[in-house]
Design a protein around this motif. Structure first.
Motif, PDB file in Angstrom:
ATOM      1  N   ALA A   1       0.309   8.005   0.307  1.00 42.04           N
ATOM      2  CA  ALA A   1       1.117   6.940   0.917  1.00 42.04           C
ATOM      3  C   ALA A   1       2.592   7.322   0.893  1.00 42.04           C
ATOM      4  O   ALA A   1       3.038   8.054   0.006  1.00 42.04           O
ATOM      5  N   PRO A   2       3.366   6.833   1.865  1.00 34.52           N
ATOM      6  CA  PRO A   2       4.808   7.068   1.816  1.00 34.52           C
ATOM      7  C   PRO A   2       5.434   6.480   0.564  1.00 34.52           C
ATOM      8  O   PRO A   2       4.848   5.624  -0.101  1.00 34.52           O
ATOM      9  N   ARG A   3       6.628   6.934   0.286  1.00 32.17           N
ATOM     10  CA  ARG A   3       7.354   6.517  -0.916  1.00 32.17           C
ATOM     11  C   ARG A   3       8.651   5.853  -0.477  1.00 32.17           C
ATOM     12  O   ARG A   3       9.372   6.373   0.376  1.00 32.17           O
ATOM     13  N   ILE A   4       8.945   4.690  -1.051  1.00 29.62           N
ATOM     14  CA  ILE A   4      10.199   3.991  -0.780  1.00 29.62           C
ATOM     15  C   ILE A   4      10.995   3.968  -2.080  1.00 29.62           C
ATOM     16  O   ILE A   4      10.518   3.468  -3.098  1.00 29.62           O
ATOM     17  N   VAL A   5      12.197   4.530  -2.044  1.00 32.47           N
ATOM     18  CA  VAL A   5      13.076   4.557  -3.220  1.00 32.47           C
ATOM     19  C   VAL A   5      14.233   3.612  -2.946  1.00 32.47           C
ATOM     20  O   VAL A   5      14.989   3.801  -1.990  1.00 32.47           O
ATOM     21  N   ILE A   6      14.359   2.581  -3.767  1.00 28.31           N
ATOM     22  CA  ILE A   6      15.410   1.573  -3.593  1.00 28.31           C
ATOM     23  C   ILE A   6      16.450   1.776  -4.674  1.00 28.31           C
ATOM     24  O   ILE A   6      16.151   1.717  -5.862  1.00 28.31           O
ATOM     25  N   ARG A   7      17.691   2.030  -4.251  1.00 27.91           N
ATOM     26  CA  ARG A   7      18.807   2.246  -5.167  1.00 27.91           C
ATOM     27  C   ARG A   7      19.929   1.293  -4.791  1.00 27.91           C
ATOM     28  O   ARG A   7      19.952   0.771  -3.684  1.00 27.91           O
ATOM     29  N   GLY A   8      20.882   1.132  -5.678  1.00 27.61           N
ATOM     30  CA  GLY A   8      22.046   0.328  -5.350  1.00 27.61           C
ATOM     31  C   GLY A   8      22.559  -0.439  -6.529  1.00 27.61           C
ATOM     32  O   GLY A   8      22.244  -0.145  -7.693  1.00 27.61           O
ATOM     33  N   VAL A   9      23.358  -1.466  -6.204  1.00 23.69           N
ATOM     34  CA  VAL A   9      23.995  -2.252  -7.249  1.00 23.69           C
ATOM     35  C   VAL A   9      24.119  -3.700  -6.769  1.00 23.69           C
ATOM     36  O   VAL A   9      24.293  -3.956  -5.578  1.00 23.69           O
ATOM     37  N   ALA A  10      24.020  -4.614  -7.728  1.00 25.40           N
ATOM     38  CA  ALA A  10      24.260  -6.029  -7.454  1.00 25.40           C
ATOM     39  C   ALA A  10      25.369  -6.495  -8.391  1.00 25.40           C
ATOM     40  O   ALA A  10      25.203  -6.469  -9.614  1.00 25.40           O
ATOM     41  N   LEU A  11      26.504  -6.868  -7.835  1.00 26.39           N
ATOM     42  CA  LEU A  11      27.648  -7.335  -8.611  1.00 26.39           C
ATOM     43  C   LEU A  11      27.849  -8.817  -8.308  1.00 26.39           C
ATOM     44  O   LEU A  11      28.156  -9.184  -7.167  1.00 26.39           O
ATOM     45  N   PHE A  12      27.615  -9.658  -9.311  1.00 23.58           N
ATOM     46  CA  PHE A  12      27.645 -11.107  -9.099  1.00 23.58           C
ATOM     47  C   PHE A  12      26.754 -11.488  -7.911  1.00 23.58           C
ATOM     48  O   PHE A  12      27.091 -12.344  -7.099  1.00 23.58           O
ATOM     49  N   GLY A  13      25.639 -10.789  -7.808  1.00 27.11           N
ATOM     50  CA  GLY A  13      24.713 -11.047  -6.716  1.00 27.11           C
ATOM     51  C   GLY A  13      23.313 -10.604  -7.109  1.00 27.11           C
ATOM     52  O   GLY A  13      23.024 -10.402  -8.283  1.00 27.11           O
ATOM     53  N   ALA A  14      22.456 -10.426  -6.126  1.00 29.23           N
ATOM     54  CA  ALA A  14      21.075 -10.059  -6.430  1.00 29.23           C
ATOM     55  C   ALA A  14      20.470  -9.213  -5.319  1.00 29.23           C
ATOM     56  O   ALA A  14      20.726  -9.438  -4.141  1.00 29.23           O
ATOM     57  N   VAL A  15      19.672  -8.241  -5.735  1.00 30.17           N
ATOM     58  CA  VAL A  15      18.807  -7.489  -4.837  1.00 30.17           C
ATOM     59  C   VAL A  15      17.413  -7.615  -5.424  1.00 30.17           C
ATOM     60  O   VAL A  15      17.169  -7.177  -6.545  1.00 30.17           O
ATOM     61  N   VAL A  16      16.527  -8.265  -4.711  1.00 29.75           N
ATOM     62  CA  VAL A  16      15.172  -8.475  -5.230  1.00 29.75           C
ATOM     63  C   VAL A  16      14.167  -7.801  -4.303  1.00 29.75           C
ATOM     64  O   VAL A  16      14.359  -7.736  -3.086  1.00 29.75           O
TER      65      VAL A  16
ATOM     66  N   ASP B   1       0.818  -1.219   0.000  1.00 29.45           N
ATOM     67  CA  ASP B   1       0.000   0.000   0.000  1.00 29.45           C
ATOM     68  C   ASP B   1       0.847   1.263   0.000  1.00 29.45           C
ATOM     69  O   ASP B   1       0.364   2.338   0.297  1.00 29.45           O
ATOM     70  N   VAL B   2       2.151   1.157  -0.315  1.00 28.85           N
ATOM     71  CA  VAL B   2       3.013   2.332  -0.415  1.00 28.85           C
ATOM     72  C   VAL B   2       3.560   2.434  -1.838  1.00 28.85           C
ATOM     73  O   VAL B   2       3.536   1.463  -2.595  1.00 28.85           O
ATOM     74  N   GLU B   3       4.058   3.607  -2.174  1.00 22.81           N
ATOM     75  CA  GLU B   3       4.673   3.803  -3.487  1.00 22.81           C
ATOM     76  C   GLU B   3       6.104   3.290  -3.448  1.00 22.81           C
ATOM     77  O   GLU B   3       6.844   3.566  -2.501  1.00 22.81           O
ATOM     78  N   VAL B   4       6.495   2.534  -4.455  1.00 21.95           N
ATOM     79  CA  VAL B   4       7.847   1.974  -4.508  1.00 21.95           C
ATOM     80  C   VAL B   4       8.495   2.336  -5.835  1.00 21.95           C
ATOM     81  O   VAL B   4       7.897   2.169  -6.897  1.00 21.95           O
TER      82      VAL B   4
END
Length: 196
Positions: free
Chosen positions: A169-184, A143-146
């Motif tokens: 609704a609040p907003r969640i901003v997901i940033r970053g990097v996955a190097l030989f890995g995963a962020v799901v 129920d939030v903005e992503v």
């Protein structure tokens, strides 16, 4: 309209946390223009005099019933600001207070950040997730903005793009990097306040 019908749980004695949640609800009513400042003072006095849930509920008369996530943004100290998993793992879940910026590193390890029961310190929360030969799962309430803006290099930074939510609704901003890995990122129905 506040339900004042007899219920066994309404005769339970209230806790300090319940008083604080009601006080926050009244302050939000003031911010929305539903009650005046003088009335806020009067109702807050009722909140801190209340001994039972029935007495506490009287202070919210005339205010709309809270939804499952009406008090997402709180004026509280963050519970945790950083998570690190190096050759190990981490988990942040349950009822916790998320800062305006939360950083998670997983290196040769993994971690899970569950925001479905969390409260936030602001209308926008930034999550910086870095996975180096590791993985991080981020669970967001539905129920939030992503907004997801990360990228993968020989890895996966999942759920790209933007998902809208209910107005205000609040907003969640997901940033970053996955190097030989995963962020799901995955969504989950929000937690509901148990006695409302």
């Amino acid at each position: 309209m506040t339900d004042l019908s007899p219920r066994p749980d309404r005769e339970l004695l209230v806790s300090d946390d319940e008083r604080d949640r009601m006080a926050q609800r009244l302050r939000e009513g003031l911010a929305q223009g539903r009650i005046e400042m003088a009335e806020l003072d009067q109702r807050l006095a009722e909140v801190y005099r209340a001994r039972t849930r029935a007495e506490l509920e009287l202070a919210s008369r005339g205010l709309p019933e809270p939804g499952s996530r009406d008090a997402l943004v709180v004026d509280e100290r963050p519970t945790s600001r950083f998570a690190l998993g190096v050759f190990s793992g981490f988990e942040r879940d349950g009822q916790w207070v998320v800062p305006s910026t939360f950083t998670a590193w997983s290196m040769f390890g993994g971690g899970r950040i569950d925001l479905s029961e969390a409260s936030f310190t602001g209308r926008e929360t930034r999550v910086l997730a870095v996975a180096l030969w590791g993985g991080t799962e981020i669970v967001v309430p539905d129920d939030v903005e992503v907004v997801v803006k990360g990228f993968g290099i020989f890895g996966l930074f999942g759920k790209h793009g933007r998902r809208p939510a209910r107005p205000g609704a609040p907003r969640i901003v997901i940033r970053g990097v996955a190097l030989f890995g995963a962020v799901v990122t995955k969504s989950k129905p929000p937690w509901r306040t148990p006695w409302r």
